[in-house]
Design a protein around this motif. Structure first.
Motif, mmCIF file in Angstrom:
data_model
loop_
_atom_site.group_PDB
_atom_site.id
_atom_site.type_symbol
_atom_site.label_atom_id
_atom_site.label_comp_id
_atom_site.label_asym_id
_atom_site.label_seq_id
_atom_site.Cartn_x
_atom_site.Cartn_y
_atom_site.Cartn_z
ATOM 1 N N VAL A 358 21.644 -42.560 2.214
ATOM 2 C CA VAL A 358 22.934 -41.985 2.578
ATOM 3 C C VAL A 358 23.693 -41.675 1.298
ATOM 4 C CG1 VAL A 358 25.092 -42.315 3.821
ATOM 5 C CG2 VAL A 358 23.003 -43.384 4.677
ATOM 6 N N PHE A 359 24.162 -40.440 1.159
ATOM 7 C CA PHE A 359 25.011 -40.051 0.035
ATOM 8 C C PHE A 359 26.445 -39.898 0.551
ATOM 9 C CE2 PHE A 359 20.917 -37.963 -1.341
ATOM 10 C CZ PHE A 359 20.649 -38.878 -2.344
ATOM 11 N N THR A 360 27.407 -40.362 -0.226
ATOM 12 C CA THR A 360 28.801 -40.264 0.193
ATOM 13 C C THR A 360 29.683 -39.799 -0.960
ATOM 14 O OG1 THR A 360 29.259 -42.577 -0.348
ATOM 15 C CG2 THR A 360 28.575 -42.101 1.912
ATOM 16 N N ASP A 361 30.772 -39.166 -0.612
ATOM 17 C CA ASP A 361 31.847 -38.877 -1.543
ATOM 18 C C ASP A 361 33.130 -39.385 -0.894
ATOM 19 O OD1 ASP A 361 32.715 -36.877 -4.031
ATOM 20 O OD2 ASP A 361 34.232 -37.055 -2.461
ATOM 21 N N ALA A 443 28.841 -31.403 10.477
ATOM 22 C CA ALA A 443 28.489 -30.096 9.921
ATOM 23 C C ALA A 443 27.495 -29.371 10.813
ATOM 24 C CB ALA A 443 27.908 -30.271 8.523
ATOM 25 N N GLU A 444 27.747 -28.065 11.027
ATOM 26 C CA GLU A 444 26.794 -27.223 11.730
ATOM 27 C C GLU A 444 26.285 -26.098 10.841
ATOM 28 O OE1 GLU A 444 28.554 -26.017 15.462
ATOM 29 O OE2 GLU A 444 27.913 -27.903 16.403
ATOM 30 N N MET A 445 26.596 -26.180 9.533
ATOM 31 C CA MET A 445 26.000 -25.231 8.602
ATOM 32 C C MET A 445 24.541 -25.623 8.361
ATOM 33 S SD MET A 445 27.592 -27.777 6.752
ATOM 34 C CE MET A 445 29.173 -27.286 6.108
ATOM 35 N N LYS A 446 23.766 -24.709 7.822
ATOM 36 C CA LYS A 446 22.359 -24.958 7.558
ATOM 37 C C LYS A 446 22.231 -25.799 6.286
ATOM 38 C CE LYS A 446 20.522 -22.309 10.845
ATOM 39 N NZ LYS A 446 19.612 -22.796 11.889
ATOM 40 N N VAL A 447 21.842 -27.049 6.438
ATOM 41 C CA VAL A 447 21.612 -27.930 5.291
ATOM 42 C C VAL A 447 20.355 -28.750 5.560
ATOM 43 C CG1 VAL A 447 24.027 -28.124 4.567
ATOM 44 C CG2 VAL A 447 23.142 -29.672 6.301
ATOM 45 N N PHE A 472 26.349 -37.652 3.831
ATOM 46 C CA PHE A 472 25.181 -36.766 3.945
ATOM 47 C C PHE A 472 23.920 -37.602 4.081
ATOM 48 C CE2 PHE A 472 21.895 -33.977 1.852
ATOM 49 C CZ PHE A 472 21.839 -33.038 2.872
ATOM 50 N N PHE A 473 23.165 -37.343 5.140
ATOM 51 C CA PHE A 473 21.837 -37.925 5.335
ATOM 52 C C PHE A 473 20.818 -36.873 4.888
ATOM 53 C CE2 PHE A 473 22.890 -40.793 9.251
ATOM 54 C CZ PHE A 473 23.708 -41.556 8.446
ATOM 55 N N PRO A 474 20.196 -37.009 3.725
ATOM 56 C CA PRO A 474 19.235 -35.997 3.288
ATOM 57 C C PRO A 474 17.956 -36.057 4.118
ATOM 58 C CG PRO A 474 19.180 -37.859 1.794
ATOM 59 C CD PRO A 474 20.305 -38.120 2.759
ATOM 60 N N ARG A 475 17.345 -34.894 4.299
ATOM 61 C CA ARG A 475 16.060 -34.834 4.973
ATOM 62 C C ARG A 475 15.000 -34.473 3.930
ATOM 63 N NH1 ARG A 475 17.251 -31.476 8.616
ATOM 64 N NH2 ARG A 475 16.379 -29.601 7.696
ATOM 65 N N GLY A 476 14.208 -35.464 3.567
ATOM 66 C CA GLY A 476 13.133 -35.245 2.606
ATOM 67 C C GLY A 476 13.639 -34.958 1.203
ATOM 68 N N LEU A 477 12.724 -34.495 0.373
ATOM 69 C CA LEU A 477 13.050 -34.196 -1.023
ATOM 70 C C LEU A 477 14.052 -33.049 -1.111
ATOM 71 C CD1 LEU A 477 12.510 -34.715 -4.017
ATOM 72 C CD2 LEU A 477 10.584 -33.112 -3.872
ATOM 73 N N GLY A 479 16.534 -32.365 0.797
ATOM 74 C CA GLY A 479 17.873 -32.872 1.012
ATOM 75 C C GLY A 479 18.440 -33.557 -0.218
ATOM 76 N N ARG A 480 17.606 -34.306 -0.897
ATOM 77 C CA ARG A 480 18.064 -34.974 -2.113
ATOM 78 C C ARG A 480 18.402 -33.961 -3.205
ATOM 79 N NH1 ARG A 480 15.199 -38.247 0.888
ATOM 80 N NH2 ARG A 480 15.325 -40.524 0.673
ATOM 81 N N LEU A 481 17.560 -32.936 -3.340
ATOM 82 C CA LEU A 481 17.822 -31.908 -4.345
ATOM 83 C C LEU A 481 19.091 -31.115 -3.997
ATOM 84 C CD1 LEU A 481 14.187 -30.596 -4.971
ATOM 85 C CD2 LEU A 481 15.535 -32.144 -6.408
ATOM 86 N N TYR A 482 19.314 -30.880 -2.718
ATOM 87 C CA TYR A 482 20.528 -30.177 -2.293
ATOM 88 C C TYR A 482 21.769 -30.956 -2.705
ATOM 89 C CZ TYR A 482 24.264 -28.649 0.848
ATOM 90 O OH TYR A 482 25.466 -28.230 1.353
ATOM 91 N N TRP A 483 21.767 -32.271 -2.449
ATOM 92 C CA TRP A 483 22.930 -33.078 -2.804
ATOM 93 C C TRP A 483 23.172 -33.057 -4.313
ATOM 94 C CZ3 TRP A 483 26.909 -35.259 -0.346
ATOM 95 C CH2 TRP A 483 27.666 -36.208 -1.029
ATOM 96 N N LEU A 484 22.091 -33.156 -5.083
ATOM 97 C CA LEU A 484 22.245 -33.121 -6.536
ATOM 98 C C LEU A 484 22.784 -31.773 -6.996
ATOM 99 C CD1 LEU A 484 18.978 -34.957 -7.646
ATOM 100 C CD2 LEU A 484 21.311 -35.845 -7.728
#
Length: 517
Positions: A358-361, A443-447, A472-477, A479-484
């Motif tokens: 889980v990523f948070t701000d 969120a209903e945007m594409k992420v 943000f709950f990332p889905r796979g790699l 998702g993690r790259l998106y957050w970064l």
């Protein structure tokens, strides 16, 4: 075999048998603050047992909802005096402790604790011992971790107290070390270089079924003194378990290559590098996976009833561990039962590294404005009012979403002044509204994952406090790259948003200037 009370749900309520004097039996749990013990104790209480917990650190029990309902004996399993006090007047003793390979003498420590407990249980005439051991093949070399668990089981079986050893393999549930290793490896790696043990066969079992067997084990006949295997209905290779997880988590199946050069030591370093699972835990788990863990016999069916509806298939157990749970499920997750909700706090019995990533701000700002004024600004967000920070970047994000087939920012909002659950709000959906206090958007945007934005107004002595949390709950790699990738923008987007919302609340509370005469 002793007849068990009729089950009342998917996880049956196996009621405690009364003592001859009509009082409730007492259960002693060793390892009550651990992954299994923390889930077993409330079920024992619900079944009618008086529960006593031996705890090295009694203060930890205060974090559990049931902490005030149990008797507590301070001490450890290798403390003869503490164990003697804990075993007094006990009908069933649950032995749910073991080392995970920390240090070179963990086998000696495990054996010493088992011998101490066995002697005390025999001296106190404990009615039954139930031990959760490890599923292993008969014969052949075992890993130190499995070898130690076999030795502990044999020590308890030889102590003179009727003992039932339940030998389980990989337990599937959020917080289980074995499951967490599967989860994190599959989430992070689209391609998995792995040791040869990914081809070994394993018979996993859902944590809810482990709970069922542990509760039922207290009710077997007095003359039962044996070890039995327990497992779920599926026998899978480790690679198949990873890909079964991937399907349930909404990921593509992983390419897995078995490499002969990855020793348990090297593999544990690799797991520690790419996942949060500590090496001290990864190493004994990996060493144990070199043995095929499949039930050799099914004598458990002669002793204990199966759960109503049957044992839980692997894929269903994964769904439960991911939080898609039913009302009667075991708590397997440190997030709320419904995936549409924002993560809650971890279960006290789960390790810090357990659960989904889980990523948070988080942003907090204080304002002299009354909470009612602050709430008016919060509930008016979006649409024509905008998002109070970097309108250009919000617009760019909306255009990007439209380009990939998302809803973008064009939906606006239905009402300029009010919001209700289910309302569309630009590329968000209103998930929860607590009038005057909380607005939660999904969120209903594409992420590549799931995202929420939570806005709160809290009264304070000199005004109010504004709390803002992006989750943000990332889905796979991906998702993690998106957050970064978006992380550099969060500092001024989300911080600016908090500052401008509180400033707008203050401005709304100021009296209008008098007109010039």
């Amino acid at each position: 075999m002793t007849e068990l009370s009729a089950p009342t749900g998917r996880e049956p309520a196996l009621r405690a048998p009364s003592r001859p004097d009509g009082s409730a039996p007492r259960a002693l749990v060793l390892g009550g603050t651990g992954y299994i013990g923390g889930r077993l104790v409330p079920r024992l209480l619900s079944a009618g047992y008086r529960v006593r917990v031996l705890a090295r650190t009694p203060e930890r029990l205060g974090a559990f909802s049931w902490g005030g309902e149990v008797e507590v004996e301070a001490g450890s399993a290798d403390d003869a005096d503490a164990v003697a006090r804990a075993t007094a007047d006990v009908d069933v003793l649950y032995y749910l402790i073991h080392s995970m390979g920390g240090g070179t003498d963990f086998e000696a420590k495990d054996l010493r604790a088992a011998q101490t407990v066995a002697a005390a249980a025999a001296a106190a005439s404990v009615g039954r011992i139930v031990y959760l051991g490890g599923l292993h093949p008969s014969g052949g070399d075992l890993s130190p971790h499995l070898r130690s668990r076999v030795e502990v089981g044999e020590t308890l079986l030889d102590c003179g107290v009727p003992t039932l050893v339940l030998q389980a393999g990989v337990v599937i549930g959020s917080g289980s070390a074995s499951f967490e290793m599967i989860r994190h490896l599959t989430d992070v790696l689209p391609y998995m270089p792995a040791p040869r043990w990914v081809r070994n066969r394993i018979q996993p079992i859902a944590v809810r079924d482990v709970m069922h067997y542990l509760l039922a084990a207290a009710r077997v006949d007095e003359d039962v003194n044996r070890a039995v295997d327990i497992g779920g209905p599926d026998v899978l290779r480790y690679g198949q378990m990873m890909n079964g997880y991937a399907v349930e988590a909404g990921l593509r199946q992983r390419a897995i290559a078995a490499l002969p050069v990855l020793t348990p030591g090297l593999a544990s370093h690799w797991v520690n590098l790419v996942t949060p699972v500590p090496r001290a835990i990864a190493r004994p788990l990996i060493a144990s996976l070199q043995n095929e863990c499949v039930m050799d016999d099914h004598r458990v069916d002669d002793l204990l009833p199966r759960p109503e509806g049957g044992l839980t298939p692997y894929r269903q157990a994964v769904r439960l561990a991911l939080g898609r749970v039913e009302a009667d499920a075991v708590e397997t997750s440190w997030q709320d039962a419904d995936l549409s909700s924002v993560p809650s706090d971890p279960l006290p019995s789960d390790p810090d590294w357990a659960g989904r990533t889980v990523f948070t701000d988080v942003q907090t700002a204080r304002t002299s404005a009354a909470p009612e004024r602050l709430w008016q600004v919060i509930v008016g967000i979006g649409g024509e009012n905008g998002w109070y920070s970097s309108p250009f970047l919000w617009a760019v994000r909306g255009w990007m979403d439209r380009l990939v087939g998302g809803v973008g920012l064009q939906r606006g909002r239905r009402s300029r002044a009010t919001l209700a659950p289910g309302d569309a709000l630009d590329f968000w959906r209103v998930e929860a509204v607590e009038q005057g206090r909380l607005l939660r958007l999904r969120a209903e945007m594409k992420v590549p994952g799931s995202a929420w934005l939570e806005l709160r107004a809290t009264p304070e002595a000199s005004g109010s406090r504004y709390d803002q949390r992006a989750v943000f709950f990332p889905r796979g790699l991906a998702g993690r790259l998106y957050w970064l990738a978006v992380l550099p923008f969060h500092g001024f987007i989300f911080r600016g948003m908090a500052n401008r919302i509180t400033a707008a609340a203050e401005a709304a509370g100021r009296p209008p200037k008098a007109a010039a005469s």
